[in-house]
Design an enzyme around this catalytic site. Structure first.
Site, PDB file in Angstrom:
ATOM      1  N   CYS A   1       3.702  -9.164   1.408  1.00 12.30           N
ATOM      2  CA  CYS A   1       5.148  -9.388   1.476  1.00 12.30           C
ATOM      3  C   CYS A   1       5.455 -10.714   2.176  1.00 12.30           C
ATOM      4  O   CYS A   1       5.178 -11.776   1.633  1.00 12.30           O
ATOM      5  CB  CYS A   1       5.845  -8.194   2.147  1.00 12.30           C
ATOM      6  SG  CYS A   1       7.603  -8.120   1.689  1.00 12.30           S
TER       7      CYS A   1
ATOM      8  N   HIS B   1       3.816  -3.395  -0.639  1.00 10.38           N
ATOM      9  CA  HIS B   1       3.136  -2.917   0.576  1.00 10.38           C
ATOM     10  C   HIS B   1       2.028  -1.919   0.225  1.00 10.38           C
ATOM     11  O   HIS B   1       2.325  -0.759  -0.050  1.00 10.38           O
ATOM     12  CB  HIS B   1       4.139  -2.267   1.527  1.00 10.38           C
ATOM     13  CG  HIS B   1       5.059  -3.259   2.161  1.00 10.38           C
ATOM     14  ND1 HIS B   1       4.806  -3.854   3.371  1.00 10.38           N
ATOM     15  CD2 HIS B   1       6.223  -3.789   1.722  1.00 10.38           C
ATOM     16  CE1 HIS B   1       5.774  -4.699   3.669  1.00 10.38           C
ATOM     17  NE2 HIS B   1       6.652  -4.684   2.677  1.00 10.38           N
TER      18      HIS B   1
ATOM     19  N   GLU C   1      -0.076  -0.705   2.286  1.00 13.00           N
ATOM     20  CA  GLU C   1      -0.415   0.115   3.457  1.00 13.00           C
ATOM     21  C   GLU C   1       0.370   1.417   3.537  1.00 13.00           C
ATOM     22  O   GLU C   1       0.008   2.323   4.280  1.00 13.00           O
ATOM     23  CB  GLU C   1      -0.231  -0.704   4.746  1.00 13.00           C
ATOM     24  CG  GLU C   1       1.207  -1.057   5.127  1.00 13.00           C
ATOM     25  CD  GLU C   1       1.734  -2.332   4.455  1.00 13.00           C
ATOM     26  OE1 GLU C   1       1.256  -2.674   3.361  1.00 13.00           O
ATOM     27  OE2 GLU C   1       2.659  -2.961   5.015  1.00 13.00           O
TER      28      GLU C   1
END
Ligand code: ATP
Ligand code: XMP
Ligand code: GLN
Ligand code: MG
Length: 537
Positions: free
Chosen positions: A92, A185, A187
């Site tokens: 990002c 993202h 994660e």
């Protein structure tokens, strides 16, 4: 602050992936996901100067951020990262920061993306090395986005490896430099294949060894502790029976045996039978050299007449330090005869979240949570700190405890505050009030366990209120105290929800408390969330 142990560096034992944090609320999740793949990684603020790094990372990840790269005060990465010659992944803001450093163009976009998106993976037949980030992945995959800016021009020598309907450059790569950027993202769990992508990066691209397991950590940490402490050195540590101090103590015991001295302070406000239980578990079962200092009277005397919870905390904290220091001095005297060295080290159960908390790029504050450093103990003692758990997350500590042979019951124990029952008795702490609060808490926890709910609840306890209410028992009017039951669900203890007990469990607990405990004729259940309430009363 006393000096940190630095004898053997964790980085010489494990390949390290470095995560540079730009302030995203998900940064620590990147660390978690990579560690779950068995690769060691660490997070530092994005302002870290590369020339000051004392290890060579195998790869670098740039996190997301609430800033925009074109903001006046936007956080900037040291451009030296791009000259290190190790693979880099930007997530990002990290992608945008990479582009910013390579003369790409980033602009606010009309079609901001928050939430789910479909990423079309673009494989490149002429540039096979670029495909490694999405190895074993094909076609369209679900990803999670949270951005208002995007690239509107590719930086020189970068190519597109993924796009969404609104982001033409949702994933980019520089083949020779092995630099990758993704707008989504990986994660968060809302990107179901995110872990694969991170694994492709750290193992496939950075070639980091996946040797971070708690089994290997134990061996290496024991060797490290032995080297720090030396053949004769001694270590003291306060243990409470909580999971962190117990795991740390067990590790010390494995490393230096009886040269580690554990001290449990019986302050008179522990749970029912707690000191005996801890002594049995740690001393007899785990073989830790433990002394229990019985000083209930001292604590209870000093608490006489005190009703303010903060005053109680202070008194308990200060008395605790006094007792601990006196006991450490005694141990020093007693062991002088042998060929042991002086006590030089103090064991602390600091965890990685406490370390992370103190390294925010917005201005590193050196304050590690104060309740983790038993009051002002450290300043006075001139002992050096030894913190075997400072690289670990809580679930890793539990895993470590399991491998070290700790009982399940101990590993999953609810946290218990240092000032204990003293802050769960609202009003003056007297031996009689302690007895009532303890008995109620004991019944409550016992019934929770019987109902199989203990592991579903993060923390539960009974508080004793300083008010009396009218009741009727055996046809007689009663005028007695009230017990408030608290049980919360939470993962970080910063925010919490009250636990929705089945009614029959509450009913049974209430019956038992009122029937079995003299002095109580009413039980209430606390249905306040945190915030605005706190977990303790
Ligand atoms: N009664 C006690 N005797 C000795 N040490 C104590 C006592 N209470 C607290 N401590 C020390 O204070 C530290 C901080 O307490 P805290 O309750 O935050 O953590 P913990 O007991 O290790 O774990 P948990 O959060 O699971 O209770 C403990 O690790 C321990 O070193
Ligand atoms: O060691 C401690 N000393 C204290 O004075 C203290 N006060 C709260 N707690 C624990 O911290 C967590 C959050 O609690 P609160 O929502 O009440 O702040 C919960 O886990 C609380 O039990 C303490 N722990
Ligand atoms: N999650 C992020 O890193 C956001 C980066 C930047 N603030 C944006 O809105 O695009
Ligand atoms: Mg505790």
């Amino acid at each position: 602050m006393p000096s940190q142990d630095k004898a053997v560096d964790v980085h010489s034992l494990y390949d390290t992936i470095l995560i540079l944090d730009f302030g995203s609320q998900y940064s620590h999740l990147i660390t978690r996901r990579i560690r779950e793949s068995g690769v060691y990684c660490e997070m530092l603020p994005c302002t870290q100067k590369i020339s000051d790094l004392h290890f060579n990372p195998k790869g670098i990840i740039l996190s997301g951020s609430p800033y925009s790269v074109y903001d006046q005060d936007a956080p900037r990465v040291d451009p030296a990262v791009f000259k290190l010659g190790v693979p880099i992944l930007g997530i990002c803001y990290g992608l945008q920061e990479i582009a910013w450093n390579h003369n790409g163009s980033i602009v606010p976009c009309d079609c901001r993306e928050y939430g789910h998106a479909l990423l079309s993976i673009l494989k490149n037949q002429d540039h096979l090395l670029m495909n490694k980030l999405f190895e074993n992945l094909e076609g369209d995959i679900q990803v999670w986005m949270s951005h208002g800016d995007q690239l509107d021009k590719l930086p020189a020598d970068f190519r597109v490896i993924g796009k969404t309907s609104t982001s033409p450059y949702a994933a980019i790569a520089h083949e020779e430099k092995q630099i990758f950027g993704i707008q989504f993202h990986p994660e968060v769990t809302h990107t179901p294949l995110g872990k694969e992508i991170l694994r492709n990066f750290v193992i496939g691209i950075c070639r980091a060894q996946a040797n971070w397991t708690m089994e290997s950590f134990i061996d290496k940490e024991i060797a490290r502790i032995r080297q720090i402490v030396g053949p004769n050195g001694q270590v003291v540590g306060a243990v409470s029976g909580g999971v962190d101090s117990t795991v740390a103590a067990k590790l010390m015991k494995e490393a230096i045996g009886n040269r580690f001295h554990a001290i449990l302070v019986d302050n008179g406000v522990m749970r029912l039978n707690e000191c005996e239980t801890v002594k049995k578990q740690l001393g007899d079962h785990l073989g830790i050299n433990l002394r229990v200092v019985q000083v209930s009277d001292l604590f209870l005397n000093r608490l006489k007449g005190i009703t303010d919870p903060e005053k109680k905390r202070k008194i308990i904290g200060n008395t605790f330090i006094e007792v601990f220091e006196a006991e450490a001095a005694k141990i020093d005297q007693e062991t002088k005869e042998g060929n042991h060295g002086e006590i030089q080290y103090l064991l602390q159960g600091t965890l990685y979240p406490d370390v992370i908390e103190s390294i925010s790029f917005k201005g590193p504050s050196a304050t590690i949570k104060t309740h983790h450093n038993v009051g002002g103990l450290l300043e006075n003692m001139k002992l050096k700190l030894i913190e075997p758990l400072r690289e670990l997350f809580k679930d890793e500590v539990r895993e470590l405890g399991k491998v070290l042979g700790l009982d399940e019951e101990l590993i999953w124990r609810h946290p218990f505050p240092g000032p204990g029952i003293a802050i769960r008795i609202l009003g003056e702490v007297t031996p009689e009030q302690v007895a009532i609060a303890r008995a109620a808490d004991h019944i409550y926890i016992e019934e929770i366990k019987k109902a199989g709910l203990y592991r579903k609840i993060a923390q539960a306890y009974a508080a004793l209120l300083p008010v009396k209410a009218v009741g009727v028992m055996g046809d007689k009017r009663t005028y007695e105290q009230v017990i408030a039951l608290r049980a919360v669900e939470t993962s970080d203890f910063m925010t919490a929800d009250w636990y929705p007990f089945p009614y029959d469990v509450l009913k049974h607990i209430s019956n038992r408390i009122i029937n079995e405990i003299k002095g109580v004729n009413r039980v209430v259940y606390d249905i306040s969330s945190k915030p605005p309430a706190t977990i303790e009363w």
